[in-house]
Enzyme design. Structure first.
Site, PDB file in Angstrom:
ATOM      1  N   ASP A 102      -8.595   9.376  -3.265  1.00 22.38           N
ATOM      2  CA  ASP A 102      -7.583   8.501  -2.724  1.00 22.38           C
ATOM      3  C   ASP A 102      -6.518   9.339  -1.693  1.00 22.38           C
ATOM      4  O   ASP A 102      -5.586   8.392  -1.327  1.00 22.38           O
ATOM      5  CB  ASP A 102      -7.172   7.373  -3.773  1.00 22.38           C
ATOM      6  CG  ASP A 102      -6.465   7.959  -4.995  1.00 22.38           C
ATOM      7  OD1 ASP A 102      -6.587   9.288  -5.108  1.00 22.38           O
ATOM      8  OD2 ASP A 102      -6.325   7.300  -5.991  1.00 22.38           O
ATOM      9  N   HIS A 118      -2.311   9.936  -6.995  1.00 22.77           N
ATOM     10  CA  HIS A 118      -1.258   9.121  -7.996  1.00 22.77           C
ATOM     11  C   HIS A 118      -1.113  10.265  -9.119  1.00 22.77           C
ATOM     12  O   HIS A 118      -2.309  10.759  -9.608  1.00 22.77           O
ATOM     13  CB  HIS A 118      -1.802   7.948  -8.509  1.00 22.77           C
ATOM     14  CG  HIS A 118      -1.961   6.804  -7.376  1.00 22.77           C
ATOM     15  ND1 HIS A 118      -3.283   6.613  -7.103  1.00 22.77           N
ATOM     16  CD2 HIS A 118      -0.988   6.310  -6.516  1.00 22.77           C
ATOM     17  CE1 HIS A 118      -3.199   5.661  -6.078  1.00 22.77           C
ATOM     18  NE2 HIS A 118      -1.804   5.506  -5.619  1.00 22.77           N
ATOM     19  N   ASP A 122      -6.099  13.481  -7.808  1.00 24.92           N
ATOM     20  CA  ASP A 122      -5.985  11.979  -7.488  1.00 24.92           C
ATOM     21  C   ASP A 122      -4.590  12.054  -6.944  1.00 24.92           C
ATOM     22  O   ASP A 122      -3.642  12.439  -7.272  1.00 24.92           O
ATOM     23  CB  ASP A 122      -5.944  11.070  -8.777  1.00 24.92           C
ATOM     24  CG  ASP A 122      -6.054   9.794  -8.550  1.00 24.92           C
ATOM     25  OD1 ASP A 122      -7.070   9.011  -8.458  1.00 24.92           O
ATOM     26  OD2 ASP A 122      -4.711   9.151  -8.223  1.00 24.92           O
ATOM     27  N   HIS A 177      -3.987   7.286 -15.760  1.00 25.23           N
ATOM     28  CA  HIS A 177      -2.759   6.352 -15.949  1.00 25.23           C
ATOM     29  C   HIS A 177      -2.638   5.619 -17.442  1.00 25.23           C
ATOM     30  O   HIS A 177      -1.594   5.524 -17.785  1.00 25.23           O
ATOM     31  CB  HIS A 177      -2.617   5.429 -14.867  1.00 25.23           C
ATOM     32  CG  HIS A 177      -2.581   5.694 -13.599  1.00 25.23           C
ATOM     33  ND1 HIS A 177      -1.496   6.588 -13.320  1.00 25.23           N
ATOM     34  CD2 HIS A 177      -3.200   5.514 -12.428  1.00 25.23           C
ATOM     35  CE1 HIS A 177      -1.684   6.815 -11.957  1.00 25.23           C
ATOM     36  NE2 HIS A 177      -2.762   5.943 -11.438  1.00 25.23           N
TER      37      HIS A 177
END
Lengths: 316, 228
Positions: free
Chosen positions: A253, A166, A164, A127
């Site tokens: 995740d 996200h 991931d 991120h």
């Protein structure tokens, strides 16, 4: 059996995010425990953390940002810009050590000392933007590694796969104009999950147009949809791109028992993904694949997920 | 939330006695679909759209450029002027009207853009669906990284306060909050856009407070689902 590197260091536990944060040192300990209890350590080439030459961090991040991160960290503040980014006085050094360890790992792969590797580092990276820490991430580990490969090792085509849950907004933005780095991400649909980017129409721009690919998945979907989308989007894209090295942003995740998001990927589903990535590395990249930890917060599931991940790299 | 903050101020306009081919070229050059027709004194007298032009430019001339075409069409008596084909029944809006006015007016009048004029009918700008979308993206807060939650609440006083308190206690910033109707008239759907990746704890807290978190696949912002 492959010569597989395992980057792990107790100094990666020093980044303390306080009592109410999901991105905690216990995650790494769970991963280490899963790998060691399965008896895999003897098969692995252990790699320790090291400090990088800061010029490689600056190859991705603005020098002012790096400086500000260091200042804020040593000032003793508990957060950096956003409440998501909890920190302690060791955070800056831990983040640097993560980068250094990964670059050392990349050198070993490029020199042929090891075939592939898993880097169990904290903090995560995907991120982080060039000038902004976001979503638990400070330095974009995978992006720095990709830039290191293209600039130091003259790799012409680096393929990044980010599974991931996200979207890796930072990695995408850093390379969206760069045709040397193909960024592929499969993640929960951005209308439902952080960070709100990674839609199908984001495909890179200017010279990098066509070198970014996103597969957003609707909440609640699991193994079948992951398989379907990777077969539809990633496999043909990598066949065309022909990566010389594959980097993986490995977040765990999307697991059905991970509560930071809403996906239903099973433990076997993660194995399927990693098996395909290792296969692709064999076909295109002479086996060169470096996996770097991103998210994954269920401490009960991480040991097995990490063990499977390692066994697939080892091809034992 | 006023039109003058979201409208396009540098407007490409055209005079009423210009020919239709020049208008078409102007639209193509600037990638626009609406041209306000303005007199020399700055007053708005009409609007012309690409659709209006398509219906008055014969198909066989559609690929010829304006310059060549003017000659041919003058000879053939086809060079019509803008004032002959423009829309004069104008739906206009004032710079001091609100974005909500513009949204509702555009939806009701089924146009793609509204000319913005002052009391003297002088053109001040143009507000298009695209301008409104930009404003709406800003209102939703989705330009910033965050996570959307949908919380089902009883239709009674103080519910939103409880949610905002819970979010605030956890140190989370709110990007936006939308309250939408739900098929059950006694309930409301509250969409909170939280500027965080870390929604695990706040989700649990909201459930502990007695709220229902709606399954993301059951979210409807634009319609009311039938109850099972």
């Amino acid at each position: 059996m492959k010569k597989t590197g395992f980057l792990y260091d107790e100094r990666y536990l020093l980044h303390d995010t306080g009592p109410y944060h999901p991105e905690i040192p216990d995650r790494l300990q769970a991963i280490y425990q899963g790998i060691s209890e399965a008896g895999l350590l003897d098969d692995l080439i252990l790699i320790k953390a090291s400090m990088p030459n800061v010029k490689w961090v600056e190859a991705v991040h603005d020098p002012e940002y790096i400086h500000r991160f260091e200042e804020v960290c040593f000032s003793g503040k508990k957060t950096f810009d956003y409440p998501d980014n909890q920190m302690c006085t060791e955070t800056f050094e831990t983040a640097m050590l993560a980068v250094g360890g990964i670059l050392d790992t990349a050198d070993r792969v490029m020199r042929g000392e090891i075939d592939n590797a898993f880097c169990a580092v904290r903090p995560p990276g995907h991120h982080a933007e060039t000038d902004r820490a976001l979503g638990f991430c400070y330095f974009n580990n995978v992006a720095i590694c990709a830039r290191y490969l293209t600039d130091k090792w003259q790799v012409k085509r680096v393929g990044i796969v980010d599974f991931d849950v996200h979207h890796g907004n930072g990695t995408q933005h850093i390379f969206e104009q760069d045709p040397k780095v193909f960024y592929y991400s499969i993640h929960e649909h951005p209308s439902f999950a952080y960070p709100g980017t990674g839609r199908e129409f984001e495909t890179g721009n200017s010279k990098g147009h066509g070198f970014t690919k996103n597969s957003p998945i609707l909440p609640g979907q699991g193994d079948e949809e992951y398989k379907h989308l990777m077969e539809r989007d990633l496999f043909p894209a990598f066949e065309r791109f022909d990566p010389q090295v594959i980097l993986v942003s490995a977040g765990f995740d999307a697991h059905m028992e991970d509560h930071l998001a809403d996906m239903n990927l099973s433990t076997d589903g993660f194995s399927w993904i990693m098996e395909r990535l290792v296969e692709m590395a064999e076909i295109y990249a002479d086996g060169k694949i470096i996996s770097v930890l991103e998210g994954g917060y269920n401490l009960d599931r991480l040991p097995e997920l990490a063990k499977n991940h390692m066994e697939i790299l080892l091809q034992k | 939330m006023f039109v003058n903050r979201s409208m396009t101020k540098k407007v490409i306009t055209i005079g009423p006695d210009t020919d239709i081919f020049s208008a078409r070229d102007l639209m193509e050059k600037h990638h626009i679909r609406h041209l306000p027709v303005v007199r020399e004194d700055g007053c708005l007298v009409g609007m012309i759209t690409d659709r209006d032009l398509r219906s008055v430019i014969p198909y066989e001339f559609s690929s010829i450029s304006g310059k060549d075409h003017r000659k041919t069409s003058e000879q053939e008596g086809l060079a019509r002027k803008i004032e002959d084909v423009m829309t004069t029944h104008l739906i206009k809006i004032s710079p001091l009207d609100t974005i909500q006015d513009a949204l509702l007016l555009i939806q009701r009048s089924k146009v793609g853009a509204l000319p913005v004029v002052d009391d003297q009918n002088k053109l001040q700008g143009i507000i298009s669906v695209r301008d409104l979308l930009r404003a709406f993206i800003n209102v939703l807060g989705i330009g910033e990284p965050g996570t959307l939650l949908c919380i089902l609440v009883e239709e009674k006083v103080g519910q939103l306060k409880k949610i905002v308190d819970a979010v605030t206690e956890d140190g989370i910033s709110l990007g936006s909050v939308l309250v939408a109707r739900y098929w059950d008239e006694k309930k409301r759907a509250v969409f909170c856009y939280l500027l965080t990746l870390n929604v695990r704890d706040i989700k649990k807290k909201l459930v502990d407070l007695g709220f229902d978190l709606l399954d993301p696949m059951q979210w409807y912002m634009d319609q009311l689902p039938e109850p099972d």
